[in-house]
Design a protein around this motif. Sequence first.
Motif, PDB file in Angstrom:
ATOM      1  N   LEU A  78       0.835  -1.135   0.007  1.00 14.64           N
ATOM      2  CA  LEU A  78      -0.086   0.086   0.028  1.00 14.64           C
ATOM      3  C   LEU A  78       1.014   1.202  -0.090  1.00 14.64           C
ATOM      4  CD1 LEU A  78      -2.671  -1.198   2.507  1.00 14.64           C
ATOM      5  CD2 LEU A  78      -3.125  -0.536   0.107  1.00 14.64           C
ATOM      6  N   CYS A  79       1.867   1.264   0.892  1.00 12.79           N
ATOM      7  CA  CYS A  79       2.835   2.455   0.643  1.00 12.79           C
ATOM      8  C   CYS A  79       3.415   2.528  -0.458  1.00 12.79           C
ATOM      9  CB  CYS A  79       4.007   2.387   1.960  1.00 12.79           C
ATOM     10  SG  CYS A  79       2.989   2.818   3.645  1.00 12.79           S
ATOM     11  N   LEU A  80       3.982   1.622  -1.029  1.00 12.51           N
ATOM     12  CA  LEU A  80       4.616   1.518  -2.473  1.00 12.51           C
ATOM     13  C   LEU A  80       3.714   2.260  -3.483  1.00 12.51           C
ATOM     14  CD1 LEU A  80       6.879  -1.619  -2.953  1.00 12.51           C
ATOM     15  CD2 LEU A  80       7.815   0.999  -2.721  1.00 12.51           C
ATOM     16  N   PHE A  81       2.494   1.665  -3.631  1.00 12.08           N
ATOM     17  CA  PHE A  81       1.338   2.054  -4.397  1.00 12.08           C
ATOM     18  C   PHE A  81       1.053   3.503  -4.277  1.00 12.08           C
ATOM     19  CE2 PHE A  81      -2.908   2.333  -6.442  1.00 12.08           C
ATOM     20  CZ  PHE A  81      -2.699   2.173  -7.560  1.00 12.08           C
ATOM     21  N   GLY A  82       0.933   3.629  -2.750  1.00 15.87           N
ATOM     22  CA  GLY A  82       0.417   5.143  -2.505  1.00 15.87           C
ATOM     23  C   GLY A  82       1.622   6.363  -2.873  1.00 15.87           C
ATOM     24  N   ALA A  83       2.853   5.785  -2.755  1.00 13.32           N
ATOM     25  CA  ALA A  83       4.104   6.801  -3.008  1.00 13.32           C
ATOM     26  C   ALA A  83       4.144   6.847  -4.565  1.00 13.32           C
ATOM     27  CB  ALA A  83       5.547   6.010  -2.640  1.00 13.32           C
ATOM     28  N   TRP A  84       3.855   5.920  -5.382  1.00 15.21           N
ATOM     29  CA  TRP A  84       3.849   5.942  -6.749  1.00 15.21           C
ATOM     30  C   TRP A  84       2.702   6.931  -7.253  1.00 15.21           C
ATOM     31  CZ3 TRP A  84       6.521   4.918 -10.707  1.00 15.21           C
ATOM     32  CH2 TRP A  84       6.121   4.583 -11.852  1.00 15.21           C
ATOM     33  N   ALA A 100      -4.153  11.244  -3.921  1.00 17.69           N
ATOM     34  CA  ALA A 100      -3.194  10.329  -4.105  1.00 17.69           C
ATOM     35  C   ALA A 100      -2.531   9.847  -2.891  1.00 17.69           C
ATOM     36  CB  ALA A 100      -2.032  11.018  -5.121  1.00 17.69           C
ATOM     37  N   LYS A 101      -2.751  10.412  -1.738  1.00 20.07           N
ATOM     38  CA  LYS A 101      -2.319   9.873  -0.604  1.00 20.07           C
ATOM     39  C   LYS A 101      -3.082   8.703   0.161  1.00 20.07           C
ATOM     40  CE  LYS A 101      -1.840  14.455   1.176  1.00 20.07           C
ATOM     41  NZ  LYS A 101      -1.710  15.461   2.234  1.00 20.07           N
ATOM     42  N   THR A 102      -4.271   8.502  -0.436  1.00 21.27           N
ATOM     43  CA  THR A 102      -5.023   7.544   0.116  1.00 21.27           C
ATOM     44  C   THR A 102      -4.490   6.132   0.450  1.00 21.27           C
ATOM     45  OG1 THR A 102      -6.998   8.557  -0.963  1.00 21.27           O
ATOM     46  CG2 THR A 102      -7.354   6.418  -0.198  1.00 21.27           C
ATOM     47  N   TYR A 103      -3.779   5.680  -0.629  1.00 22.77           N
ATOM     48  CA  TYR A 103      -3.206   4.189  -0.271  1.00 22.77           C
ATOM     49  C   TYR A 103      -2.208   4.178   0.628  1.00 22.77           C
ATOM     50  CZ  TYR A 103      -6.297   2.155  -3.826  1.00 22.77           C
ATOM     51  OH  TYR A 103      -7.352   1.776  -4.603  1.00 22.77           O
ATOM     52  N   ALA A 104      -1.253   5.415   0.390  1.00 20.51           N
ATOM     53  CA  ALA A 104      -0.119   5.563   1.348  1.00 20.51           C
ATOM     54  C   ALA A 104      -0.649   5.590   2.956  1.00 20.51           C
ATOM     55  CB  ALA A 104       0.799   6.844   1.152  1.00 20.51           C
ATOM     56  N   LEU A 105      -1.740   6.226   3.270  1.00 23.50           N
ATOM     57  CA  LEU A 105      -2.093   6.603   4.510  1.00 23.50           C
ATOM     58  C   LEU A 105      -2.856   5.010   4.902  1.00 23.50           C
ATOM     59  CD1 LEU A 105      -3.294  10.139   4.336  1.00 23.50           C
ATOM     60  CD2 LEU A 105      -1.423   9.351   5.543  1.00 23.50           C
ATOM     61  N   ALA A 106      -3.422   4.743   3.866  1.00 26.59           N
ATOM     62  CA  ALA A 106      -4.094   3.131   4.387  1.00 26.59           C
ATOM     63  C   ALA A 106      -2.828   2.145   4.797  1.00 26.59           C
ATOM     64  CB  ALA A 106      -4.773   2.677   2.991  1.00 26.59           C
ATOM     65  N   GLY A 107      -1.804   2.408   4.142  1.00 25.35           N
ATOM     66  CA  GLY A 107      -0.412   1.500   4.437  1.00 25.35           C
ATOM     67  C   GLY A 107      -0.176   1.656   5.796  1.00 25.35           C
ATOM     68  N   CYS A 108      -0.130   3.081   6.084  1.00 21.69           N
ATOM     69  CA  CYS A 108       0.254   3.603   7.537  1.00 21.69           C
ATOM     70  C   CYS A 108      -0.545   2.848   8.482  1.00 21.69           C
ATOM     71  CB  CYS A 108       0.408   5.081   7.573  1.00 21.69           C
ATOM     72  SG  CYS A 108       1.572   5.708   6.732  1.00 21.69           S
ATOM     73  N   GLY A 109      -2.067   2.852   8.075  1.00 23.99           N
ATOM     74  CA  GLY A 109      -3.180   2.498   9.066  1.00 23.99           C
ATOM     75  C   GLY A 109      -2.716   0.795   9.274  1.00 23.99           C
ATOM     76  N   VAL A 110      -2.764   0.238   8.366  1.00 20.30           N
ATOM     77  CA  VAL A 110      -2.480  -1.299   8.486  1.00 20.30           C
ATOM     78  C   VAL A 110      -1.189  -1.512   9.418  1.00 20.30           C
ATOM     79  CG1 VAL A 110      -1.620  -3.340   7.128  1.00 20.30           C
ATOM     80  CG2 VAL A 110      -3.365  -1.769   6.258  1.00 20.30           C
ATOM     81  N   ALA A 111      -0.169  -0.896   9.001  1.00 18.29           N
ATOM     82  CA  ALA A 111       0.983  -0.889  10.063  1.00 18.29           C
ATOM     83  C   ALA A 111       0.564  -0.592  11.551  1.00 18.29           C
ATOM     84  CB  ALA A 111       2.268  -0.073   9.583  1.00 18.29           C
ATOM     85  N   LEU A 112      -0.129   0.489  11.728  1.00 21.59           N
ATOM     86  CA  LEU A 112      -0.629   0.993  13.196  1.00 21.59           C
ATOM     87  C   LEU A 112      -1.399  -0.462  13.687  1.00 21.59           C
ATOM     88  CD1 LEU A 112      -1.106   4.450  12.560  1.00 21.59           C
ATOM     89  CD2 LEU A 112       0.834   3.492  13.951  1.00 21.59           C
ATOM     90  N   PHE A 113      -2.396  -0.651  12.919  1.00 16.29           N
ATOM     91  CA  PHE A 113      -3.069  -2.044  13.235  1.00 16.29           C
ATOM     92  C   PHE A 113      -2.319  -2.863  13.721  1.00 16.29           C
ATOM     93  CE2 PHE A 113      -5.369  -5.840  12.376  1.00 16.29           C
ATOM     94  CZ  PHE A 113      -6.284  -5.773  13.128  1.00 16.29           C
TER      95      PHE A 113
END
Length: 162
Positions: A78-84, A100-113
């Motif tokens: 998610l973070c790679l796709f979001g960064a792209w 464009a930040k949506t997937y990147a922030l979702a990746g952060c959310g998954v990590a926090l979870f």
Amino acid sequence: MMLRIIKILLILSIAAWALLGVMGNLVDWAGTMGAVEAATSMSTFDPAPTSGRATTNGAVILLGAVFIVLLKIATGALCLFGAWQMWGARGGDAADFAKAKTYALAGCGVALFMLFAGWIVIAETWFEMWRSPVMIDLALNSAFRYASMIGVMALFVGAREE
């Protein structure tokens, strides 16, 4: 533009953390399983009244290890796709970059979870790892440090722009 590039780099650093972690977990699968077993068996500290929660059930240990690996893979992807997507929108208006930040922030959310649910809720609270003088520094402090940094970076990346 400079802040947008910094935000992209921060997201890429989270992706690197997650994917390097996956590589380490898979290369040292026995260590990954051992870390989960150390938490679930409650064997690194003296028995407590709740030590009946302890388990060495192989399925539980495997489930915990797979939980960690799969959520790190999801974080990295998610973070790679979001960064792209952020890179592609870096020159656009604020609304396009925010979208464009949506997937990147979702990746952060998954990590926090993963860090909060896995280490704080399950390992620390249910399996009382806070009682372990060994594991509190090795695992819990690291999980808190990672979650704190990822959370702060997510707040910075998610901050609105004019």
